[in-house]
Design a protein around this motif. Sequence first.
Motif, PDB file in Angstrom:
ATOM      1  N   THR A 298      15.095 -19.170 -28.919  1.00 61.77           N
ATOM      2  CA  THR A 298      15.712 -19.586 -27.669  1.00 61.77           C
ATOM      3  C   THR A 298      14.908 -19.015 -26.513  1.00 61.77           C
ATOM      4  N   VAL A 299      14.334 -19.883 -25.689  1.00 57.85           N
ATOM      5  CA  VAL A 299      13.606 -19.444 -24.509  1.00 57.85           C
ATOM      6  C   VAL A 299      14.609 -19.060 -23.433  1.00 57.85           C
ATOM      7  N   LEU A 300      14.686 -17.790 -23.088  1.00 53.56           N
ATOM      8  CA  LEU A 300      15.674 -17.283 -22.132  1.00 53.56           C
ATOM      9  C   LEU A 300      15.133 -17.251 -20.713  1.00 53.56           C
ATOM     10  N   GLY A 301      13.844 -17.328 -20.586  1.00 55.91           N
ATOM     11  CA  GLY A 301      13.173 -17.296 -19.295  1.00 55.91           C
ATOM     12  C   GLY A 301      11.694 -17.420 -19.551  1.00 55.91           C
ATOM     13  N   GLU A 302      10.892 -17.460 -18.492  1.00 54.09           N
ATOM     14  CA  GLU A 302       9.465 -17.660 -18.700  1.00 54.09           C
ATOM     15  C   GLU A 302       8.865 -16.555 -19.561  1.00 54.09           C
ATOM     16  N   TYR A 303       9.404 -15.330 -19.449  1.00 55.33           N
ATOM     17  CA  TYR A 303       8.841 -14.206 -20.183  1.00 55.33           C
ATOM     18  C   TYR A 303       9.892 -13.485 -21.023  1.00 55.33           C
ATOM     19  N   GLU A 304      10.834 -14.235 -21.544  1.00 59.38           N
ATOM     20  CA  GLU A 304      11.853 -13.653 -22.414  1.00 59.38           C
ATOM     21  C   GLU A 304      12.256 -14.675 -23.467  1.00 59.38           C
ATOM     22  N   ILE A 305      12.307 -14.222 -24.727  1.00 57.85           N
ATOM     23  CA  ILE A 305      12.632 -15.122 -25.829  1.00 57.85           C
ATOM     24  C   ILE A 305      13.526 -14.409 -26.823  1.00 57.85           C
ATOM     25  N   ALA A 306      14.467 -15.167 -27.397  1.00 57.00           N
ATOM     26  CA  ALA A 306      15.322 -14.656 -28.471  1.00 57.00           C
ATOM     27  C   ALA A 306      14.906 -15.317 -29.778  1.00 57.00           C
ATOM     28  N   ILE A 307      14.771 -14.504 -30.807  1.00 62.19           N
ATOM     29  CA  ILE A 307      14.476 -15.006 -32.145  1.00 62.19           C
ATOM     30  C   ILE A 307      15.756 -14.873 -32.962  1.00 62.19           C
ATOM     31  N   ASN A 308      16.311 -15.994 -33.343  1.00 62.10           N
ATOM     32  CA  ASN A 308      17.594 -16.040 -34.037  1.00 62.10           C
ATOM     33  C   ASN A 308      17.353 -16.107 -35.547  1.00 62.10           C
ATOM     34  N   LEU A 309      18.025 -15.236 -36.276  1.00 58.71           N
ATOM     35  CA  LEU A 309      17.784 -15.115 -37.709  1.00 58.71           C
ATOM     36  C   LEU A 309      18.927 -15.700 -38.539  1.00 58.71           C
ATOM     37  N   LYS A 310      18.572 -16.164 -39.737  1.00 53.86           N
ATOM     38  CA  LYS A 310      19.572 -16.665 -40.673  1.00 53.86           C
ATOM     39  C   LYS A 310      20.395 -15.509 -41.229  1.00 53.86           C
TER      40      LYS A 310
ATOM     41  N   PHE B  83       0.220 -17.562 -21.355  1.00 49.12           N
ATOM     42  CA  PHE B  83       1.054 -16.993 -22.406  1.00 49.12           C
ATOM     43  C   PHE B  83       2.447 -16.777 -21.837  1.00 49.12           C
ATOM     44  N   ASN B  84       3.436 -17.322 -22.522  1.00 51.03           N
ATOM     45  CA  ASN B  84       4.824 -17.180 -22.070  1.00 51.03           C
ATOM     46  C   ASN B  84       5.760 -17.388 -23.264  1.00 51.03           C
ATOM     47  N   ALA B  85       7.054 -17.431 -22.977  1.00 52.41           N
ATOM     48  CA  ALA B  85       8.044 -17.554 -24.049  1.00 52.41           C
ATOM     49  C   ALA B  85       7.897 -18.871 -24.803  1.00 52.41           C
ATOM     50  N   GLU B  86       7.559 -19.926 -24.098  1.00 51.69           N
ATOM     51  CA  GLU B  86       7.369 -21.216 -24.759  1.00 51.69           C
ATOM     52  C   GLU B  86       6.204 -21.140 -25.743  1.00 51.69           C
ATOM     53  N   ALA B  87       5.142 -20.436 -25.375  1.00 51.17           N
ATOM     54  CA  ALA B  87       3.999 -20.277 -26.276  1.00 51.17           C
ATOM     55  C   ALA B  87       4.400 -19.505 -27.535  1.00 51.17           C
ATOM     56  N   VAL B  88       5.234 -18.485 -27.385  1.00 48.04           N
ATOM     57  CA  VAL B  88       5.703 -17.726 -28.541  1.00 48.04           C
ATOM     58  C   VAL B  88       6.520 -18.626 -29.460  1.00 48.04           C
ATOM     59  N   ALA B  89       7.408 -19.418 -28.877  1.00 45.18           N
ATOM     60  CA  ALA B  89       8.235 -20.323 -29.679  1.00 45.18           C
ATOM     61  C   ALA B  89       7.372 -21.305 -30.470  1.00 45.18           C
ATOM     62  N   ARG B  90       6.350 -21.839 -29.831  1.00 49.98           N
ATOM     63  CA  ARG B  90       5.474 -22.803 -30.515  1.00 49.98           C
ATOM     64  C   ARG B  90       4.653 -22.130 -31.608  1.00 49.98           C
ATOM     65  N   ASN B  91       4.257 -20.873 -31.396  1.00 56.19           N
ATOM     66  CA  ASN B  91       3.538 -20.136 -32.435  1.00 56.19           C
ATOM     67  C   ASN B  91       4.412 -19.906 -33.659  1.00 56.19           C
ATOM     68  N   ILE B  92       5.657 -19.515 -33.444  1.00 53.64           N
ATOM     69  CA  ILE B  92       6.560 -19.280 -34.578  1.00 53.64           C
ATOM     70  C   ILE B  92       6.813 -20.574 -35.344  1.00 53.64           C
ATOM     71  N   THR B  93       7.004 -21.665 -34.615  1.00 54.26           N
ATOM     72  CA  THR B  93       7.197 -22.966 -35.275  1.00 54.26           C
ATOM     73  C   THR B  93       5.979 -23.341 -36.105  1.00 54.26           C
ATOM     74  N   ARG B  94       4.783 -23.085 -35.573  1.00 50.46           N
ATOM     75  CA  ARG B  94       3.559 -23.388 -36.325  1.00 50.46           C
ATOM     76  C   ARG B  94       3.496 -22.570 -37.612  1.00 50.46           C
ATOM     77  N   SER B  95       3.822 -21.287 -37.528  1.00 56.20           N
ATOM     78  CA  SER B  95       3.800 -20.441 -38.726  1.00 56.20           C
ATOM     79  C   SER B  95       4.782 -20.934 -39.776  1.00 56.20           C
TER      80      SER B  95
END
Length: 503
Positions: free
Chosen positions: A130-142, A99-111
């Motif tokens: 935006t994956v900022l590091g292995e354990y850090e992610i930014a979720i950018n909103l419209k 489980f890492n930031a890349e996994a979170v990004a892929r989950n959001i894309t799937r949803s």
Amino acid sequence: MKFARNVLLFSTITMTAMSASAQDLRIGLQSDADVLDPDQSRSFVGRIVYASLCDKLVDITPDLKIIPQLATSWSWTDDGKKLTLKLREGVVFHDGTPFNAEAVARNITRSQTMPESRRKSEVSSVESTTVLGEYEIAINLKQPDSTLLAQLADRSGMMVSPDAAEAAGADFGLKPVCSGAFEFVERVAQDRIVLKKFDDYWNKDAINFDTVTYLPIPDNTVRLANLLSGDIHILDRLAATDLQQAKASSAVNVTSAVSLGYQGLTMNIDNGEQANTPWGKDKRVRQALSYSIDREILNNVVFNGAFAAGNQAFPPNSPWYDKSHPIPERDLAKAKALLAEAGYPNGLDIEISVPNTNVPTQVTQVVQAMAAEAGINIKLVTKEFATLLADDSAGNYQASQIGWSGRVDPDGNIHQFVTTGGGINDSNYSNAKVDELLNAARQFSDPEKRQLSYAAANKILQDELPIIYLYHPTWIFGVTPELSGFTTYPDGMIRLENVKFEK
């Protein structure tokens, strides 16, 4: 009672055949879950299973504060258009995938993009990650979205193994792979869902059971009998009519919490051929049905007054309740006048789908009797709950007795049900002004501005009635005295951290 006795015997035989380990926790559910995929599912009992199977980015406390789970901390930019999450390290999914930031990004894309996803409207404000590091992610909103963190405390925030999900596609729910305290073992429809303790769980010291088995037992009497006999340890949704018996028994501890949700009648407005009836096309007949119902009597007859009458997505004690539209008094003369005005002075027939469990059946029978006095003839169509959900989605209904377990943020109780293209808008109701108001409420951080948007939307919904709200439940659980550490939450979920059998 022959049916009840047979079900009890069947349940007892089934459970006897399973592990007799002292560390096998057995939970009796009111119905069976639907598909075990957080992106596709919608049933309340499915969320109870997820509480053990699928960890979320964040969780809630019993007093509804958002706390860390897979995300350990978070922060917003001043403009409210970027949410940055720092993630828990050392977590793996049940298939060993990290489980890492890349996994979170892929989950959001799937949803957002999976054709079958029901989470699209919940994460519609997300523009990118935006994956900022292995354990850090930014979720950018419209645009700013004050509801997003609360959405991540539920199915939108449940993390599944991205590799397993990609490989399985729409069939992921047949063998779900998450990162929760328990991993999937087997499922036999209408009989059991079995999970086992995940040895590599990040918080395994708080988990005290080797297995947890969920048993759908729709009959309230049979479910309580199983608890009294010790065949189950936790009973999901003790019937209010059984409270006195349960409280009088030394074999049951009763615990409860006021629900965040509602129950009502969802009307088919524009979802397929079965919407082509007066009920789908003329708001006056829907108004007539609503006026024929005495919600206080309904609460007293079915629930001994233990629940709360309701007419909105939010209960009357909620700060989001629109006080300018209080619960309407029953008015048979008004109901008959509306039917006549719509062209049905001699009455009108309607079919209402109802789950094959005690309480919904009792509710709709009371509604049936009340409506008959206004000239509305209700035919009840009983369905297994997962079938009812599928039929509602497909438009195979005229009206459906169904509800919602409730969410921490008010948006979760209303937006996806009545906005155009909403993920659980089974009515296929569409009103551009309602869309505008509820989308605006998501962007306001000021509670007063949000309240004004909800009230304005409610004024329209009270007139058009795509959903006729009836009552707001109280979650009542029966628990064997052998268990300690069980806490009841307003969302009705069964969380098993630090729950254990007393020696």
